[in-house]
Write a protein that holds these residues in place. Structure first.
Motif, mmCIF file in Angstrom:
data_model
loop_
_atom_site.group_PDB
_atom_site.id
_atom_site.type_symbol
_atom_site.label_atom_id
_atom_site.label_comp_id
_atom_site.label_asym_id
_atom_site.label_seq_id
_atom_site.Cartn_x
_atom_site.Cartn_y
_atom_site.Cartn_z
ATOM 1 N N PRO A 9 0.804 -1.226 0.000
ATOM 2 C CA PRO A 9 0.000 0.000 0.000
ATOM 3 C C PRO A 9 0.839 1.279 0.000
ATOM 4 N N ILE A 10 2.038 1.229 0.589
ATOM 5 C CA ILE A 10 2.903 2.418 0.580
ATOM 6 C C ILE A 10 3.284 2.770 -0.852
ATOM 7 N N ILE A 11 3.831 1.815 -1.572
ATOM 8 C CA ILE A 11 4.313 2.078 -2.943
ATOM 9 C C ILE A 11 3.151 2.363 -3.878
ATOM 10 N N LEU A 12 2.086 1.560 -3.805
ATOM 11 C CA LEU A 12 0.960 1.766 -4.715
ATOM 12 C C LEU A 12 0.272 3.103 -4.461
ATOM 13 N N SER A 13 0.100 3.495 -3.208
ATOM 14 C CA SER A 13 -0.541 4.787 -2.939
ATOM 15 C C SER A 13 0.332 5.934 -3.443
ATOM 16 N N ALA A 14 1.651 5.806 -3.323
ATOM 17 C CA ALA A 14 2.541 6.850 -3.848
ATOM 18 C C ALA A 14 2.415 6.956 -5.364
ATOM 19 N N ALA A 114 2.001 7.278 7.232
ATOM 20 C CA ALA A 114 0.622 6.786 7.377
ATOM 21 C C ALA A 114 0.624 5.297 7.728
ATOM 22 N N ALA A 115 1.509 4.528 7.102
ATOM 23 C CA ALA A 115 1.603 3.095 7.400
ATOM 24 C C ALA A 115 2.071 2.871 8.836
ATOM 25 N N TYR A 116 3.054 3.631 9.265
ATOM 26 C CA TYR A 116 3.579 3.495 10.622
ATOM 27 C C TYR A 116 2.485 3.762 11.658
ATOM 28 N N ILE A 117 1.784 4.882 11.501
ATOM 29 C CA ILE A 117 0.750 5.246 12.480
ATOM 30 C C ILE A 117 -0.422 4.278 12.413
ATOM 31 N N THR A 118 -0.886 3.977 11.212
ATOM 32 C CA THR A 118 -2.029 3.072 11.061
ATOM 33 C C THR A 118 -1.667 1.665 11.539
ATOM 34 N N GLY A 119 -0.440 1.234 11.235
ATOM 35 C CA GLY A 119 0.009 -0.086 11.660
ATOM 36 C C GLY A 119 0.114 -0.231 13.164
ATOM 37 N N THR A 175 -4.778 7.728 -0.794
ATOM 38 C CA THR A 175 -3.904 6.943 0.089
ATOM 39 C C THR A 175 -4.746 6.081 1.019
ATOM 40 N N ALA A 176 -5.778 6.670 1.619
ATOM 41 C CA ALA A 176 -6.656 5.943 2.543
ATOM 42 C C ALA A 176 -7.339 4.772 1.850
ATOM 43 N N GLY A 177 -7.833 5.011 0.644
ATOM 44 C CA GLY A 177 -8.492 3.936 -0.103
ATOM 45 C C GLY A 177 -7.541 2.801 -0.434
ATOM 46 N N THR A 178 -6.322 3.157 -0.797
ATOM 47 C CA THR A 178 -5.316 2.127 -1.114
ATOM 48 C C THR A 178 -4.973 1.312 0.128
ATOM 49 N N PHE A 179 -4.790 1.990 1.258
ATOM 50 C CA PHE A 179 -4.485 1.274 2.497
ATOM 51 C C PHE A 179 -5.648 0.382 2.919
ATOM 52 N N GLY A 180 -6.879 0.898 2.828
ATOM 53 C CA GLY A 180 -8.045 0.090 3.189
ATOM 54 C C GLY A 180 -8.154 -1.147 2.319
#
Length: 185
Positions: A9-14, A114-119, A175-180
């Motif tokens: 999700p990090i790479i794809l959202s970027a 975002a990944a760090y905090i959400t994770g 970014t949120a949609g990709t992470f979800g």
């Protein structure tokens, strides 16, 4: 949760944010009026050229210190104007390559935070909307909130700042949609 499980999700959202920013700045017209042309541009450029000002940020007049800003001479210069806050870039043809690379790397940094905090806030298997909420708020902070300082302190046009914050909201939602979507189950 293992941080490595969040690289997709990090790479794809970027990548998605990078493409969206291209569309928003090169296809859609709403940023075209962000910068205005100075009256008598050629004369102004010719006048400044002789000073060979190196790239950097400048203020005219420049007090240099809180005490100097109280000096009556400085205050008179401020009253007489023009008051200018400017960034001088290197001379030469437009070159977007380095800026595009830096923008992509910045998008990776925002997604990584975002990944760090959400994770740390949510476990694997968390509901899509919770992941969307936490990752989206974090990404919005990374893409938008600091932009306000440019209008507060450097007198950047508020409309330009708000349009850029709107861009940041779109980037955060993507970014949120990709992470979800790619959140580890």
């Amino acid at each position: 949760m293992a941080f490595l499980s969040l690289w997709a999700p990090i790479i794809l959202s970027a990548i998605i944010v990078f493409v969206a920013s291209f569309v928003m700045h090169m296809v859609l017209p709403y940023h075209r009026g962000d910068l205005r042309k100075v009256p008598n541009e050629d004369e102004v450029m010719e006048s400044l050229r002789k000073f060979n000002i190196p790239p950097g940020d400048y203020a005219i007049p420049c007090g240099g210190s809180p005490d100097a800003m109280k000096n009556p001479e400085f205050i008179e210069k401020m009253k007489a104007g023009p008051v200018i806050l400017m960034t001088v870039g290197p001379s030469g043809p437009p070159a977007m390559g380095a800026s595009l690379v830096l923008w992509f790397l910045y998008s990776i940094v925002v997604a990584t935070v975002a990944a760090y905090i959400t994770g740390h806030a949510l476990p694997a298997g968390a509901h899509y909307l919770r992941v969307f909420q936490v990752a989206g708020c974090t990404a919005f902070a990374g893409y938008s909130l600091a932009l306000l300082q440019n209008s507060i302190w450097y007198k950047r046009n508020w409309a330009t700042t708000l349009k850029s914050m709107f861009d940041g909201l779109i980037y955060a939602l993507l970014t949120a949609g990709t992470f979800g979507w790619l959140w580890p189950r």
